[in-house]
Design a protein around this motif. Structure first.
Motif, PDB file in Angstrom:
ATOM      1  N   TYR A   4       0.848  -1.194   0.000  1.00  9.11           N
ATOM      2  CA  TYR A   4       0.000   0.000   0.000  1.00  9.11           C
ATOM      3  C   TYR A   4       0.883   1.243   0.000  1.00  9.11           C
ATOM      4  O   TYR A   4       2.079   1.168   0.256  1.00  9.11           O
ATOM      5  N   HIS A   5       0.283   2.388  -0.262  1.00  6.94           N
ATOM      6  CA  HIS A   5       1.000   3.665  -0.323  1.00  6.94           C
ATOM      7  C   HIS A   5       0.599   4.535   0.862  1.00  6.94           C
ATOM      8  O   HIS A   5      -0.581   4.631   1.197  1.00  6.94           O
ATOM      9  N   THR A   6       1.577   5.178   1.461  1.00  7.72           N
ATOM     10  CA  THR A   6       1.330   6.116   2.544  1.00  7.72           C
ATOM     11  C   THR A   6       2.422   7.182   2.502  1.00  7.72           C
ATOM     12  O   THR A   6       3.252   7.188   1.592  1.00  7.72           O
ATOM     13  N   VAL A   7       2.400   8.092   3.461  1.00  5.82           N
ATOM     14  CA  VAL A   7       3.455   9.101   3.556  1.00  5.82           C
ATOM     15  C   VAL A   7       4.436   8.669   4.637  1.00  5.82           C
ATOM     16  O   VAL A   7       4.047   8.062   5.634  1.00  5.82           O
ATOM     17  N   TYR A   8       5.683   8.974   4.428  1.00 12.16           N
ATOM     18  CA  TYR A   8       6.739   8.560   5.346  1.00 12.16           C
ATOM     19  C   TYR A   8       6.857   9.509   6.534  1.00 12.16           C
ATOM     20  O   TYR A   8       7.101   9.090   7.648  1.00 12.16           O
ATOM     21  N   THR A   9       6.685  10.799   6.264  1.00  7.22           N
ATOM     22  CA  THR A   9       6.866  11.818   7.295  1.00  7.22           C
ATOM     23  C   THR A   9       5.912  12.975   7.046  1.00  7.22           C
ATOM     24  O   THR A   9       5.256  13.043   6.002  1.00  7.22           O
ATOM     25  N   GLU A  10       5.859  13.891   7.987  1.00 10.51           N
ATOM     26  CA  GLU A  10       5.012  15.070   7.860  1.00 10.51           C
ATOM     27  C   GLU A  10       5.528  15.976   6.750  1.00 10.51           C
ATOM     28  O   GLU A  10       6.701  15.956   6.413  1.00 10.51           O
ATOM     29  N   GLY A  11       4.619  16.782   6.210  1.00 13.41           N
ATOM     30  CA  GLY A  11       5.012  17.739   5.184  1.00 13.41           C
ATOM     31  C   GLY A  11       4.056  18.912   5.167  1.00 13.41           C
ATOM     32  O   GLY A  11       2.970  18.855   5.750  1.00 13.41           O
ATOM     33  N   THR A  12       4.445  19.972   4.486  1.00 14.52           N
ATOM     34  CA  THR A  12       3.611  21.163   4.404  1.00 14.52           C
ATOM     35  C   THR A  12       3.794  21.836   3.045  1.00 14.52           C
ATOM     36  O   THR A  12       4.815  21.649   2.388  1.00 14.52           O
ATOM     37  N   GLY A  13       2.797  22.581   2.642  1.00 13.30           N
ATOM     38  CA  GLY A  13       2.838  23.342   1.402  1.00 13.30           C
ATOM     39  C   GLY A  13       1.880  24.515   1.509  1.00 13.30           C
ATOM     40  O   GLY A  13       0.979  24.507   2.357  1.00 13.30           O
ATOM     41  N   GLU A  25      -1.076  20.721   5.420  1.00 12.35           N
ATOM     42  CA  GLU A  25      -0.170  19.929   6.244  1.00 12.35           C
ATOM     43  C   GLU A  25      -0.616  18.475   6.169  1.00 12.35           C
ATOM     44  O   GLU A  25      -1.796  18.182   6.264  1.00 12.35           O
ATOM     45  N   VAL A  26       0.353  17.578   5.965  1.00 16.41           N
ATOM     46  CA  VAL A  26       0.069  16.152   5.829  1.00 16.41           C
ATOM     47  C   VAL A  26       0.817  15.390   6.918  1.00 16.41           C
ATOM     48  O   VAL A  26       1.942  15.751   7.272  1.00 16.41           O
ATOM     49  N   PHE A  27       0.150  14.350   7.442  1.00 12.03           N
ATOM     50  CA  PHE A  27       0.714  13.565   8.535  1.00 12.03           C
ATOM     51  C   PHE A  27       0.467  12.079   8.306  1.00 12.03           C
ATOM     52  O   PHE A  27      -0.637  11.699   7.910  1.00 12.03           O
ATOM     53  N   PRO A  28       1.441  11.237   8.621  1.00 19.31           N
ATOM     54  CA  PRO A  28       1.154   9.803   8.672  1.00 19.31           C
ATOM     55  C   PRO A  28       0.414   9.520   9.982  1.00 19.31           C
ATOM     56  O   PRO A  28       0.798  10.042  11.034  1.00 19.31           O
ATOM     57  N   LEU A  90      -3.575   6.613  -1.343  1.00 22.24           N
ATOM     58  CA  LEU A  90      -2.868   6.709  -0.073  1.00 22.24           C
ATOM     59  C   LEU A  90      -3.734   6.183   1.062  1.00 22.24           C
ATOM     60  O   LEU A  90      -4.962   6.294   1.025  1.00 22.24           O
ATOM     61  N   THR A  91      -3.084   5.658   2.089  1.00 25.28           N
ATOM     62  CA  THR A  91      -3.781   5.254   3.301  1.00 25.28           C
ATOM     63  C   THR A  91      -2.921   5.637   4.500  1.00 25.28           C
ATOM     64  O   THR A  91      -1.749   5.975   4.353  1.00 25.28           O
ATOM     65  N   ASP A  92      -3.538   5.601   5.667  1.00 29.64           N
ATOM     66  CA  ASP A  92      -2.871   5.989   6.915  1.00 29.64           C
ATOM     67  C   ASP A  92      -2.284   7.388   6.796  1.00 29.64           C
ATOM     68  O   ASP A  92      -1.130   7.650   7.147  1.00 29.64           O
ATOM     69  N   VAL A  93      -3.120   8.301   6.300  1.00 24.65           N
ATOM     70  CA  VAL A  93      -2.693   9.675   6.052  1.00 24.65           C
ATOM     71  C   VAL A  93      -3.802  10.645   6.454  1.00 24.65           C
ATOM     72  O   VAL A  93      -4.986  10.363   6.295  1.00 24.65           O
ATOM     73  N   PHE A  94      -3.380  11.789   6.996  1.00 24.97           N
ATOM     74  CA  PHE A  94      -4.291  12.848   7.427  1.00 24.97           C
ATOM     75  C   PHE A  94      -3.805  14.158   6.828  1.00 24.97           C
ATOM     76  O   PHE A  94      -2.622  14.480   6.922  1.00 24.97           O
ATOM     77  N   VAL A  95      -4.709  14.912   6.207  1.00 30.13           N
ATOM     78  CA  VAL A  95      -4.366  16.193   5.590  1.00 30.13           C
ATOM     79  C   VAL A  95      -5.286  17.276   6.141  1.00 30.13           C
ATOM     80  O   VAL A  95      -6.503  17.096   6.194  1.00 30.13           O
ATOM     81  N   VAL A  96      -4.691  18.395   6.546  1.00 28.73           N
ATOM     82  CA  VAL A  96      -5.439  19.567   6.985  1.00 28.73           C
ATOM     83  C   VAL A  96      -5.019  20.724   6.098  1.00 28.73           C
ATOM     84  O   VAL A  96      -3.826  20.943   5.873  1.00 28.73           O
ATOM     85  N   VAL A  97      -6.012  21.464   5.591  1.00 29.83           N
ATOM     86  CA  VAL A  97      -5.725  22.676   4.839  1.00 29.83           C
ATOM     87  C   VAL A  97      -6.338  23.845   5.611  1.00 29.83           C
ATOM     88  O   VAL A  97      -7.548  23.912   5.805  1.00 29.83           O
TER      89      VAL A  97
END
Length: 116
Positions: A4-13, A25-28, A90-97
């Protein structure tokens, strides 16, 4: 072995659209409690922002999905964010804008484009 696909670490844009500032902001995450803990941190950090729209996908087969427009017109924020997560599979991911309103109404199409 399950793949499966997920994010490795937090990120921002960040983008600015007609003076409105959108901070993504994205979070695993592995559960809803982790997602909401990140949301509370962001609400404290950006306490003066107008909106904190979000979406998450947690787990697989079937995945738990939730979203929130946080006061934006229905379907213009949380759903576009969730559709991006689904489209990237993606799975196991949380995004806040987080949105700081710039004084110019963007309309539903403009909001969907900005949140996407």
């Amino acid at each position: 072995m399950e793949c499966y696909h997920t994010v490795y670490t937090e990120g921002t844009g960040e983008i600015v659209e007609k003076k409105s500032r959108f901070i993504a902001e994205v979070f695993p995450v592995s559960n809803e409690e982790e997602a909401f803990a990140h949301l509370e941190e962001i609400r404290k950090k950006h306490w003066d922002a107008r909106h904190h729209c979000w979406a998450y996908v947690i787990g697989r087969n079937p995945a738990a999905e939730r979203m929130s427009d946080d006061g934006e017109p229905a379907g213009t924020a949380g759903k576009p964010i969730l559709e991006v997560l689904r489209g990237k599979k993606l799975t196991d991911v949380f995004v806040v804008v987080t949105r700081y309103f710039g004084g110019t109404l963007l309309g539903t199409g403009g909001l969907v484009r900005a949140y996407t």
